[in-house]
Design a protein around this motif. Sequence first.
Motif, PDB file in Angstrom:
ATOM      1  N   HIS A  67       5.018   4.087  17.725  1.00  0.00           N
ATOM      2  CA  HIS A  67       5.448   2.290  16.678  1.00  0.00           C
ATOM      3  C   HIS A  67       4.020   2.497  16.238  1.00  0.00           C
ATOM      4  O   HIS A  67       4.418   2.521  14.656  1.00  0.00           O
ATOM      5  N   ALA A  68       3.468   2.480  16.148  1.00  0.00           N
ATOM      6  CA  ALA A  68       1.983   2.081  15.710  1.00  0.00           C
ATOM      7  C   ALA A  68       1.412   3.364  14.907  1.00  0.00           C
ATOM      8  O   ALA A  68       1.000   2.477  13.287  1.00  0.00           O
ATOM      9  N   ASP A  69       1.881   4.683  14.931  1.00  0.00           N
ATOM     10  CA  ASP A  69       1.634   5.624  14.540  1.00  0.00           C
ATOM     11  C   ASP A  69       2.103   5.129  12.864  1.00  0.00           C
ATOM     12  O   ASP A  69       1.602   6.318  12.265  1.00  0.00           O
ATOM     13  N   GLN A  70       3.386   4.577  12.975  1.00  0.00           N
ATOM     14  CA  GLN A  70       4.421   4.052  11.877  1.00  0.00           C
ATOM     15  C   GLN A  70       3.560   3.420  10.728  1.00  0.00           C
ATOM     16  O   GLN A  70       3.529   3.213   9.439  1.00  0.00           O
ATOM     17  N   TRP A  71       2.487   2.487  11.284  1.00  0.00           N
ATOM     18  CA  TRP A  71       2.102   1.495  10.412  1.00  0.00           C
ATOM     19  C   TRP A  71       1.109   2.057   9.180  1.00  0.00           C
ATOM     20  O   TRP A  71       0.146   2.413   9.987  1.00  0.00           O
ATOM     21  N   ASP A  72       1.051   1.317   8.323  1.00  0.00           N
ATOM     22  CA  ASP A  72       0.102   2.040   7.080  1.00  0.00           C
ATOM     23  C   ASP A  72      -0.764  -0.025   6.527  1.00  0.00           C
ATOM     24  O   ASP A  72      -1.522   0.648   6.560  1.00  0.00           O
ATOM     25  N   PHE A  73      -0.084  -1.006   7.107  1.00  0.00           N
ATOM     26  CA  PHE A  73      -1.039  -2.111   7.184  1.00  0.00           C
ATOM     27  C   PHE A  73      -0.210  -2.465   8.705  1.00  0.00           C
ATOM     28  O   PHE A  73       0.832  -2.846   8.932  1.00  0.00           O
ATOM     29  N   SER A  74      -1.706  -3.431   8.243  1.00  0.00           N
ATOM     30  CA  SER A  74      -1.435  -4.483  10.393  1.00  0.00           C
ATOM     31  C   SER A  74      -1.598  -5.393   9.098  1.00  0.00           C
ATOM     32  O   SER A  74      -3.356  -5.761   8.761  1.00  0.00           O
ATOM     33  N   LEU A  75      -0.889  -6.997   9.429  1.00  0.00           N
ATOM     34  CA  LEU A  75      -1.428  -8.477   8.756  1.00  0.00           C
ATOM     35  C   LEU A  75      -2.757  -8.381   9.921  1.00  0.00           C
ATOM     36  O   LEU A  75      -1.458  -8.986  11.434  1.00  0.00           O
ATOM     37  N   SER A  76      -3.627  -9.619   9.678  1.00  0.00           N
ATOM     38  CA  SER A  76      -4.194 -10.459  10.164  1.00  0.00           C
ATOM     39  C   SER A  76      -4.046 -11.731   9.720  1.00  0.00           C
ATOM     40  O   SER A  76      -4.449 -12.226   9.074  1.00  0.00           O
ATOM     41  N   PRO A 119      -4.293   1.567  18.972  1.00  0.00           N
ATOM     42  CA  PRO A 119      -4.908   2.522  18.493  1.00  0.00           C
ATOM     43  C   PRO A 119      -4.759   2.879  17.271  1.00  0.00           C
ATOM     44  O   PRO A 119      -3.645   3.937  17.842  1.00  0.00           O
ATOM     45  N   ALA A 120      -4.547   2.818  16.318  1.00  0.00           N
ATOM     46  CA  ALA A 120      -3.347   4.346  15.201  1.00  0.00           C
ATOM     47  C   ALA A 120      -4.298   3.644  14.199  1.00  0.00           C
ATOM     48  O   ALA A 120      -5.715   3.524  14.032  1.00  0.00           O
ATOM     49  N   GLY A 121      -3.728   4.663  13.156  1.00  0.00           N
ATOM     50  CA  GLY A 121      -4.614   4.634  12.066  1.00  0.00           C
ATOM     51  C   GLY A 121      -4.801   4.210  10.854  1.00  0.00           C
ATOM     52  O   GLY A 121      -4.257   4.545   9.018  1.00  0.00           O
ATOM     53  N   TYR A 122      -3.702   2.321  11.118  1.00  0.00           N
ATOM     54  CA  TYR A 122      -3.537   2.108   9.244  1.00  0.00           C
ATOM     55  C   TYR A 122      -4.522   0.749   9.222  1.00  0.00           C
ATOM     56  O   TYR A 122      -5.306   1.180   9.992  1.00  0.00           O
ATOM     57  N   THR A 123      -4.419   0.594   8.415  1.00  0.00           N
ATOM     58  CA  THR A 123      -5.254  -0.257   7.318  1.00  0.00           C
ATOM     59  C   THR A 123      -5.140  -2.154   7.825  1.00  0.00           C
ATOM     60  O   THR A 123      -3.766  -2.615   7.908  1.00  0.00           O
ATOM     61  N   HIS A 124      -6.496  -2.707   8.137  1.00  0.00           N
ATOM     62  CA  HIS A 124      -5.988  -4.187   8.124  1.00  0.00           C
ATOM     63  C   HIS A 124      -5.982  -5.061   7.603  1.00  0.00           C
ATOM     64  O   HIS A 124      -6.594  -4.515   6.553  1.00  0.00           O
ATOM     65  N   LEU A 125      -4.872  -5.717   6.777  1.00  0.00           N
ATOM     66  CA  LEU A 125      -5.005  -7.039   5.954  1.00  0.00           C
ATOM     67  C   LEU A 125      -5.142  -8.155   6.592  1.00  0.00           C
ATOM     68  O   LEU A 125      -4.860  -8.993   7.367  1.00  0.00           O
ATOM     69  N   GLU A 126      -6.793  -8.766   6.410  1.00  0.00           N
ATOM     70  CA  GLU A 126      -7.026  -9.978   6.864  1.00  0.00           C
ATOM     71  C   GLU A 126      -7.052 -10.889   5.900  1.00  0.00           C
ATOM     72  O   GLU A 126      -8.071 -11.569   5.199  1.00  0.00           O
ATOM     73  N   LEU A 127      -5.707 -11.502   5.315  1.00  0.00           N
ATOM     74  CA  LEU A 127      -5.044 -12.629   4.541  1.00  0.00           C
ATOM     75  C   LEU A 127      -4.635 -13.152   4.721  1.00  0.00           C
ATOM     76  O   LEU A 127      -3.723 -14.276   3.952  1.00  0.00           O
ATOM     77  N   GLY A 128      -4.603 -13.992   6.334  1.00  0.00           N
ATOM     78  CA  GLY A 128      -3.622 -14.961   6.415  1.00  0.00           C
ATOM     79  C   GLY A 128      -2.557 -14.825   6.539  1.00  0.00           C
ATOM     80  O   GLY A 128      -1.705 -13.507   6.588  1.00  0.00           O
ATOM     81  N   TYR A 129      -2.054 -15.907   7.260  1.00  0.00           N
ATOM     82  CA  TYR A 129      -0.145 -15.686   7.749  1.00  0.00           C
ATOM     83  C   TYR A 129       0.905 -16.413   6.781  1.00  0.00           C
ATOM     84  O   TYR A 129       0.480 -17.675   6.228  1.00  0.00           O
ATOM     85  N   ILE A 185       4.951   2.386  21.963  1.00  0.00           N
ATOM     86  CA  ILE A 185       4.397   1.170  21.505  1.00  0.00           C
ATOM     87  C   ILE A 185       3.486   2.050  20.376  1.00  0.00           C
ATOM     88  O   ILE A 185       3.052   1.578  19.746  1.00  0.00           O
ATOM     89  N   LEU A 186       2.899   3.143  21.096  1.00  0.00           N
ATOM     90  CA  LEU A 186       2.311   3.825  20.477  1.00  0.00           C
ATOM     91  C   LEU A 186       2.757   4.719  18.941  1.00  0.00           C
ATOM     92  O   LEU A 186       1.494   4.690  18.175  1.00  0.00           O
TER      93      LEU A 186
END
Length: 687
Positions: A449-458, A472-482, A446-447
């Motif tokens: 896999h998360a390490d591969q993300w560049d962005f996580s949508l919220s 917990p990984a180094g991606y950037t949160h995109l707080e942009l809606g669904y 699981i971790l």
Amino acid sequence: MLLSVIVPLLGSPGYARAALDSVLADPATELEALAVVTPEQGSAALAAEYARRDPRVRTVAVPETAGPETAAPETAAPDAPGALGPHPGPALNAGADAARGGHLLFLDTDDVLLPGAVPAVLRALRALRADGPGPDVLHLGHERVDWWGAAVATPEPAAGDQVVRRAFWTAHGLRFADGPYGEVAPVHRAALLAADAGASAALERVCVRHRVRRTGTFASTPGRGHFAVIEAYARLLAETGDDPRVHPPRTAHLLAVLEDPGRIRPADRADFFRAAALEGTYAAHRARRTRDAVAARVRQAAGRGRRVVRRQVMRAAYRTDLHRGLDPRLAVYGAYWNRGVACNPAAIHAKARELLPHIEGVWAVSSRHRDRVPPGVPYVIEGSRAYWRAMATAGYLVNNSSFPGGFTKRPGQRYLQTHHGTPLKTMGLDQRAYPALTNGVSFEKILAHADQWDFSLSANPHSTEIWDRVYPAGYTHLELGYPRNDVYFTATADQVAKIRADLGIAEGQTALLYAPTHRDYRKGFAPDLDAERLARELGPGHVLLVRAHYFYGRSTGGAGGSGRVLDVTAHPRVEELCLAADALITDYSSLMFDYACLDRPILVHAPDWAAYRAARGTYFDLLSGRPGETPGAVATTQEELTELLRTGRWRSPETAALRTAFRERFCPYDDGHAAERVVRRFFGDAG
């Protein structure tokens, strides 16, 4: 009284209790439950407990002259009979003698009625009795599962396979034998007699589940006592005048008993084969079985070998492709573990085609779900050469779950994890506190896999907080809606009217979407809500759209009948179902967070909230009634839900206020433009 359900209290009290609970779970008054007291220790107390609790329960005692079988069949070895325990024949006969219902349903102690079975059986009997006394035999769907919940195939007849008209049962003198396999003759005879009279019918749904116990039963105790099945069929053939219809099921059943190591010991198989007078010799039979088994293993090995070689070739080609240049005009999309074009990735793909038409979007899908890809949408089959080439060279990756096969994300590739819902239940590393539900889950994977993300949508700040902690990984949160929720703000009245018409919702009907989530601790789709009963009680002004969780396939397996319950599980877009619905009924599905965008009533039907929280864990108390936690009206029983809908309290000012607070907390970014924001942010300067 329409139906008498007979439950012998034999063996484990836990199994007997579960059987009675399943019968009484529905409040139908047209049935009685006959708890048959046997010489088993504690059965009288158990029967008395249920009789005090529910007036539909009557206690019946097995006559002392018809106690459990203790004598061995003539063919049994001296070591067998005493260990085999009592058999249900006398108890079932005692229940039939005492029954008052027009029809009889005989359950084994290890049987349970599935949710919705009681009203389905009663509806069928009422309908079939409209022009007469009803069928002599109503055949029911029946399944056998082992202690793991896996299906067990068997040709063994079961009394619970059929509902029998009591007058028919009595007129033909049908009785269960006192010893092992006592159900063989009456079950087969009832079916044959009813067929001859043209008085049989079938209910096309699984109503009864038999739970095969691992130990402690006659069926799990090897010994020559199982030779009794041969005598049981001999009696049946004698009673039916050697009816040729008996021979195929007899052969199938005897061979199944012969090959079952829990019944016939290897040393006794030749004797059993001879006693059963099966065709040929046991030596020839065993030789055929050996040849068939060897051939099957060869075919399996060859298939595995071909698959292994193919995987090796594909992986070698993939490793070569990893040295190719990245294609900045290629994006690979995936959703719900390769189930087709759906959810946030689908909305992002559609908007990218509009804003960035030079970027080719290709979908990764499994071969069994390729029919879910709309015409004109490019796709690759997971594991194929085209799939691995795309995964190695695509400049962009978008998924709401994960890509198959363990791909290696390359420097320069941009990976957007959109997720597929707002978390109510625990996710990611938080699941470690619930080890019973995470057997086989690798948190290291699981971790990784998360390490591969560049962005996580919220979709909301709550999601951002949870994703940040559990992945917990180094991606950037995109707080942009669904992006999948944009349609709730852009759909026109004409579009909604067309969706409703296409679904079969009549003008003026109130459409209720029932969408329960899956339970980690249950096998298969077993809803706590009887949709047919609810539709009947609400009347023709209402229609229920029933959608099972995607883990359970493309059908609920039970909706239908009245015409006011529509099985919409296979509908390709849940967003259209939400647009069509005047209200949502759900339990703990994340669909409630999306549906809140529509500002329409949400009803929470939560009969097992305590069990769900204990088994999986949740991030807040959905039933608390606090603004921002509870989205609307709450019911913990079907009766409460029906009352909410009948009285109109489901759309009161109080529930509207709760819905507003819920929407403000969980839908702050959704405004109809989320897809555009995500495309411009994720693809960056690709335009």
